[in-house]
Write a protein that holds these residues in place. Structure first.
Motif, short mmCIF file in Angstrom:
data_model
loop_
_atom_site.label_atom_id
_atom_site.label_comp_id
_atom_site.label_asym_id
_atom_site.label_seq_id
_atom_site.Cartn_x
_atom_site.Cartn_y
_atom_site.Cartn_z
N VAL A 227 0.82 -1.21 0.00
CA VAL A 227 0.00 0.00 0.00
C VAL A 227 0.86 1.27 0.00
N LYS A 228 1.91 1.30 0.80
CA LYS A 228 2.72 2.51 0.90
C LYS A 228 3.51 2.79 -0.38
N ALA A 229 3.66 1.79 -1.25
CA ALA A 229 4.44 1.96 -2.48
C ALA A 229 3.57 2.32 -3.68
N GLY A 230 2.29 2.03 -3.61
CA GLY A 230 1.41 2.29 -4.75
C GLY A 230 0.04 1.69 -4.55
N HIS A 231 -0.75 1.73 -5.61
CA HIS A 231 -2.15 1.34 -5.50
C HIS A 231 -2.46 0.01 -6.18
N ARG A 232 -1.47 -0.65 -6.76
CA ARG A 232 -1.78 -1.78 -7.62
C ARG A 232 -2.26 -3.02 -6.89
N GLY A 233 -1.78 -3.27 -5.67
CA GLY A 233 -2.12 -4.51 -5.00
C GLY A 233 -1.45 -5.68 -5.71
N TYR A 234 -2.18 -6.78 -5.91
CA TYR A 234 -1.67 -7.94 -6.65
C TYR A 234 -1.73 -7.60 -8.14
N PHE A 235 -0.58 -7.75 -8.84
CA PHE A 235 -0.57 -7.23 -10.21
C PHE A 235 0.00 -8.15 -11.27
N ALA A 236 0.57 -9.28 -10.91
CA ALA A 236 1.13 -10.17 -11.93
C ALA A 236 1.40 -11.54 -11.34
N VAL A 237 1.61 -12.50 -12.23
CA VAL A 237 1.91 -13.87 -11.83
C VAL A 237 3.13 -14.34 -12.62
N ALA A 238 3.92 -15.24 -12.03
CA ALA A 238 5.10 -15.79 -12.71
C ALA A 238 5.47 -17.10 -12.04
N ARG A 239 6.45 -17.80 -12.61
CA ARG A 239 6.89 -19.06 -12.04
C ARG A 239 8.41 -19.02 -11.81
N ILE A 240 8.84 -19.49 -10.64
CA ILE A 240 10.26 -19.51 -10.30
C ILE A 240 10.91 -20.76 -10.88
N SER A 241 12.01 -20.57 -11.61
CA SER A 241 12.71 -21.72 -12.17
C SER A 241 13.82 -22.22 -11.24
N ARG A 242 14.62 -21.30 -10.68
CA ARG A 242 15.67 -21.71 -9.75
C ARG A 242 16.11 -20.54 -8.91
N VAL A 243 16.92 -20.84 -7.90
CA VAL A 243 17.41 -19.84 -6.96
C VAL A 243 18.94 -19.91 -6.93
N LEU B 123 18.91 -14.60 -5.58
CA LEU B 123 18.10 -14.23 -6.73
C LEU B 123 17.20 -15.41 -7.11
N ALA B 124 15.91 -15.14 -7.19
CA ALA B 124 14.96 -16.12 -7.73
C ALA B 124 14.81 -15.82 -9.21
N LEU B 125 15.21 -16.76 -10.05
CA LEU B 125 15.14 -16.56 -11.50
C LEU B 125 13.77 -16.99 -12.01
N ILE B 126 13.15 -16.13 -12.78
CA ILE B 126 11.80 -16.38 -13.28
C ILE B 126 11.87 -17.20 -14.56
N GLU B 127 11.05 -18.22 -14.64
CA GLU B 127 11.02 -19.07 -15.83
C GLU B 127 10.63 -18.24 -17.05
N PRO B 128 11.46 -18.26 -18.10
CA PRO B 128 11.13 -17.48 -19.30
C PRO B 128 9.75 -17.85 -19.84
N GLY B 129 9.00 -16.83 -20.20
CA GLY B 129 7.68 -17.05 -20.77
C GLY B 129 6.57 -17.27 -19.76
N SER B 130 6.89 -17.22 -18.46
CA SER B 130 5.85 -17.48 -17.45
C SER B 130 5.21 -16.21 -16.91
N PHE B 131 5.94 -15.10 -16.89
CA PHE B 131 5.41 -13.86 -16.31
C PHE B 131 4.20 -13.37 -17.11
N LEU B 132 3.15 -12.97 -16.39
CA LEU B 132 1.96 -12.44 -17.05
C LEU B 132 1.32 -11.39 -16.13
#
Length: 307
Positions: free
Chosen positions: A46-62, A73-82
């Motif tokens: 809330v203190k950073a902005g108004h968006r709330g929950y705004f996207a989904v993605a999948r973690i491939s590895r750490v 660093l949690a690396l996001i699986e390519p093509g999963s972010f939406l």
């Protein structure tokens, strides 16, 4: 595996790129490792902005963050972010979407777990948030958006509940979600011509172009998109036009595009029209990839329509 909520603040000092990598301290390592191969939802506090929950993605590895002890660093699986079609507020009817953030009487908690950068998320709550942000019938919503007569005449489609995760990975669904967010970010105007054209039914003529194609490691983030007219989209994909290092100057392959064609299609000054929200502006890394891998390459001038 475990699903998570990851807090992300715009302008964070950490190396966060929601569609590529999430930077976090050792305190959350166990939870993030449990989520490898599973899905996460991004949340803007809330203190950073108004968006709330705004996207989904999948973690491939750490991995350990190079040169920074105690951070990972949690690396996001390519093509999963939406990105979500609509941002989801943290409260629904006055109650938090996450039960862990509720007091016994259902009122929101303050402090403690609410401020955690990484939170475990039960399956049912994950599905509930995604179903608000990315409705199951999004493709049908878009198909009927500019054709009210169709909704009056067509018989409703038979109900079919597709599992949330399956839906998130379907390319046609993702294309619709990407197109809706990119076109809205640019106010349905072409970023290079500045024109906002609509057909007789009110349907915007502008298209959503991936700057770095998904097949080449690009994501469905708005920052990997440009709203372009059909002709300019075609030219962009074929490397006839691009965007300079300043992220605003439109580049034209002058040996292949006659000046009269460029002057007719591109807005005066050759400056890119940017989204009103700077968080949606094209990412420099995506534009660099396009310049280095697409611009000025791989097209025979004899095949051009004005050749």
């Amino acid at each position: 595996m475990t699903k998570l909520v990851l807090l992300h603040k715009p302008g964070s000092p950490y190396d966060d790129e929601p569609d590529a990598v999430y930077d976090f301290p050792r305190a959350y390592l166990r939870a993030v490792e449990e989520a490898m191969g599973d899905w996460v939802i991004y949340y803007e506090p809330v203190k950073a902005g108004h968006r709330g929950y705004f996207a989904v993605a999948r973690i491939s590895r750490v991995i350990e963050k190079p040169g920074v002890p105690g951070r990972y660093l949690a690396l996001i699986e390519p093509g999963s972010f939406l990105p979500f079609d609509v941002d989801v507020p943290r409260l629904a009817h006055g109650r938090p979407m996450e039960r862990a953030l509720s007091e016994p009487d259902g009122t929101p908690k303050r402090g403690g777990v609410v401020q955690s950068a990484v939170r475990r998320l039960p399956e049912d709550e994950f599905a509930a948030i995604v179903n608000v942000g990315l409705p199951e019938d999004l493709e049908e919503i878009e198909a009927r958006r500019y054709d009210p007569a169709r909704s009056e005449v067509d018989e409703p489609a038979a109900a079919f509940e597709r599992p949330v995760v399956e839906r998130l990975m379907r390319r046609p669904y993702r294309d619709v979600a990407f197109r809706r967010r990119v076109r809205a970010a640019y106010g349905y105007r072409c970023a290079m011509s500045g024109l906002r054209l609509r057909n007789g039914g009110g349907r915007p003529e502008v298209q959503a172009a991936h700057i770095r194609p998904v097949l080449h490691g690009g994501s469905d983030a708005v920052r990997n998109g440009l709203a372009l007219s059909g002709t300019l989209h075609w030219m962009f994909d074929r490397g006839l036009i691009s965007v300079a290092e300043d992220c605003e100057t439109i580049l034209v392959s002058r040996n292949k595009v006659p000046d009269e064609v460029a002057n007719r299609l591109i807005r005066p000054g050759c400056r890119l029209l940017l989204p009103s929200d700077p968080r949606d502006a094209p990412h420099p890394n995506n534009l660099r990839w396009h310049r280095e891998n697409v611009f000025g390459q791989g097209i025979d001038g004899s095949d051009l329509p004005w050749g």
